[in-house]
Scaffold this motif. Structure first.
Motif, mmCIF file in Angstrom:
data_model
loop_
_atom_site.group_PDB
_atom_site.id
_atom_site.type_symbol
_atom_site.label_atom_id
_atom_site.label_comp_id
_atom_site.label_asym_id
_atom_site.label_seq_id
_atom_site.Cartn_x
_atom_site.Cartn_y
_atom_site.Cartn_z
ATOM 1 N N UNK A 123 0.859 -1.172 0.000
ATOM 2 C CA UNK A 123 0.000 0.000 0.000
ATOM 3 C C UNK A 123 0.906 1.235 0.000
ATOM 4 N N UNK A 124 0.326 2.382 -0.167
ATOM 5 C CA UNK A 124 1.098 3.616 -0.231
ATOM 6 C C UNK A 124 1.795 3.901 1.096
ATOM 7 N N UNK A 125 1.305 3.316 2.194
ATOM 8 C CA UNK A 125 1.899 3.571 3.510
ATOM 9 C C UNK A 125 2.900 2.476 3.902
ATOM 10 N N UNK A 126 2.971 1.425 3.127
ATOM 11 C CA UNK A 126 3.794 0.284 3.500
ATOM 12 C C UNK A 126 5.241 0.477 3.054
ATOM 13 N N UNK A 127 6.078 -0.376 3.546
ATOM 14 C CA UNK A 127 7.482 -0.363 3.150
ATOM 15 C C UNK A 127 7.588 -0.605 1.650
ATOM 16 N N UNK A 128 8.521 0.109 1.022
ATOM 17 C CA UNK A 128 8.777 -0.095 -0.403
ATOM 18 C C UNK A 128 9.976 -1.020 -0.563
ATOM 19 N N UNK A 129 9.808 -2.036 -1.365
ATOM 20 C CA UNK A 129 10.888 -2.960 -1.674
ATOM 21 C C UNK A 129 11.526 -2.538 -3.001
#
Length: 120
Positions: free
Chosen positions: A101-107
């Motif tokens: 999601x937009x708030x989650x960690x980006x891999x």
């Protein structure tokens, strides 16, 4: 996630190449896939990217000559390169950034480079 790039090679100026990068593993529905390149002695620069929303972004030097596209069914991003110039010579790297999601960690994942050489 592993990225496997292919399609590089040697081509004469004015020619075309198509790069592909297949992603294996879990890519979330929210992603940005792109291609970067690095010439000897220079930094790695963005060439083109495409988002899961379908937005594209190109370096000024490749606008009108390169086209990025994605095959979602195959988790593969392509870079069609036309009217190639000697200054396009570089190692090209594919990149995938993805988050749940937009708030989650980006891999952030990188593929191995593939050499593109354009002779004059």
């Amino acid at each position: 996630v592993q990225l496997q790039a292919s399609g590089g090679g040697l081509v004469q100026a004015g020619g075309s190449l198509r790069l592909s990068c297949a992603a294996s593993g879990n890519i979330f529905s929210r992603y940005t896939m792109g291609w970067y390149r690095q010439a000897p002695g220079k930094q790695r620069d963005l060439v083109a990217q495409i988002t899961s929303a379908g937005s594209t972004n190109y370096a000024d030097s490749v606008k009108g000559r390169f086209t990025i596209s994605v095959d979602n069914a195959k988790n593969t991003v392509h870079l069609q390169m036309n009217s190639l110039r000697p200054e396009d010579t570089a190692v090209y790297y594919c990149n995938v950034r993805t988050q749940r999601t937009v708030w989650a960690r980006e891999y952030d994942y990188w593929g191995q480079g593939t050499q593109v050489t354009v002779s004059s």
